[in-house]
Write an enzyme that holds these catalytic residues in place. Structure first.
Site, mmCIF file in Angstrom:
data_model
loop_
_atom_site.group_PDB
_atom_site.id
_atom_site.type_symbol
_atom_site.label_atom_id
_atom_site.label_comp_id
_atom_site.label_asym_id
_atom_site.label_seq_id
_atom_site.Cartn_x
_atom_site.Cartn_y
_atom_site.Cartn_z
ATOM 1 C CG HIS A 62 -10.914 -6.488 8.179
ATOM 2 N ND1 HIS A 62 -10.195 -7.241 9.075
ATOM 3 C CD2 HIS A 62 -10.312 -6.663 6.980
ATOM 4 C CE1 HIS A 62 -9.202 -7.845 8.444
ATOM 5 N NE2 HIS A 62 -9.246 -7.508 7.169
ATOM 6 C CD GLU A 87 -1.754 -2.400 1.491
ATOM 7 O OE1 GLU A 87 -0.565 -2.642 1.802
ATOM 8 O OE2 GLU A 87 -2.649 -3.266 1.480
#
Length: 369
Positions: free
Chosen positions: A141, A72
């Site tokens: 998450h 990322e």
């Protein structure tokens, strides 16, 4: 299910759900500007980021729509370089949690580039992040971290609630010459709204009044706007209380003038946010209003947010973790200093208490609101 009469389907001219609106924005923006590219984990996969990028690779080619490795921070740096060089990349994270790995590039490069080069350089880049809850997503998450990104000068942060605004704000974000953090709550994905077919843009810095009212101001962010709407309509039906509901839409900049004007009329304020209570963007909104308009308040502002501990995974623990329309309605009653009878309580609860599973989205929400 919530009472269907609160959310009777409207006669929509062109019904699209949130995901379809996002995909249409991508399609139209890519057709409009050949410099727009889309990159992210799962973008060309069969599931296509919940269906929001379906067909784009086939239409625009692998040189404009492609997957990314699990790096990322590196990919964010590449996208920043691409933006500086003239492209308009849209980088997609299927969870906002994954974007934490790219904070260095976002905070120290993308956000500061325009300032450091005295306005001679821009970073026209969108980072799309998805938040949400349910289905056992758990502490890694399910975080709503919009306040973290809003902390950094140079980043614009938006959270559209409706499909109409999702399309218009994504188009506007892609055309903006500054880095934009585009955050969507995945419980909004199935919500249907009236979405025009033509290309259009929605401002990235303006709140929207969903429902006018004279008794209290309720400023809500993202999915909490829909939960608030349940409470607002139930309170009006049962008790005749008229709440002015504002969909904030933008996290940074905050449309403080819109909320200020409402509070000057009602004298009462509740802010409903999806994030943790401490350090939330709701706290910032209240702080700015109290600093500038303390005399307008007839009661202390109230924050509604998630508790200050990590999101649990198990359904038995998530039940009660997230704010509900019942909590919102009770906060309204507290702010107004209003007591109700047992009969009125029962009537309210009949409209407010959700009968379906608490950890899956309600299917009763149909716009426009």
């Amino acid at each position: 299910m919530m009472q269907g009469r609160l959310f009777m389907p409207s006669n929509l001219k062109r019904p699209l759900n949130y995901v379809e609106a996002i995909r249409e924005a991508f399609d139209q923006s890519m057709a409009k500007d050949s410099n727009v590219i889309v990159i992210g984990e799962g973008v060309p996969d069969p599931k296509a980021i919940f269906g929001s990028t379906a067909g784009l690779r086939q239409k625009y080619g692998a040189h404009r729509v492609f997957d990314m490795p699990l790096s990322e921070n590196g990919l964010t740096g590449i996208c920043i370089g691409a933006a500086i060089s003239g492209l308009r990349p849209v980088l997609i994270h299927q969870r906002i949690d994954f974007a934490l790995l790219s904070i260095d590039q976002l905070f120290n490069n993308a956000a500061k580039w325009h300032y450091m080069f005295n306005g001679k350089a821009t970073v026209p880049m969108v980072v799309r992040m998805i938040v949400g809850r349910g289905w056992g997503q758990g502490p890694q998450h399910s975080q709503s971290l919009q306040a973290l990104f809003a902390l950094i000068p140079g980043l614009k942060v938006v959270m559209p609630t409706t499909a109409h605004d999702a399309k218009g704000m994504l188009n506007a974000a892609i055309q903006d010459n500054n880095p934009v953090i585009f955050i969507e709550h995945r419980w909004l994905h199935p919500v249907v709204d009236d979405v025009p077919e033509d290309y259009y843009e929605v401002p990235l810095d303006k709140a929207k009044i969903i429902q006018s009212g004279k008794d209290l101001t309720l400023a809500a962010f993202s999915y909490m706007t829909l939960e608030s709407l349940v409470a607002v309509r139930a309170l009006k039906e049962v008790l005749g209380i008229e709440v002015e509901l504002i969909d904030m839409r933008s996290i940074r900049p905050l449309d403080v003038p819109c909320v200020r004007q409402s509070v000057q009329k009602t004298g009462h304020l509740i802010v409903a946010d999806t994030a943790y209570k401490t350090g939330s963007i709701g706290a910032e909104l209240i702080s700015q209003l109290v600093e500038s308009d303390f005399a307008s308040f007839k009661s202390a502002p109230i924050r509604i947010a998630s508790p200050d501990f990590p999101t649990p995974t198990g359904p038995s623990m998530t039940d009660g973790y997230y704010p509900t329309p019942v909590q919102i309605a009770d906060a309204v009653l507290t702010s107004l200093g209003k007591s109700i009878s047992a009969s009125e309580r029962n009537q309210l609860d009949a409209l407010l208490v959700r009968k379906s599973l608490h950890d899956v989205p309600s299917r009763d929400f149909v716009g426009p609101f």
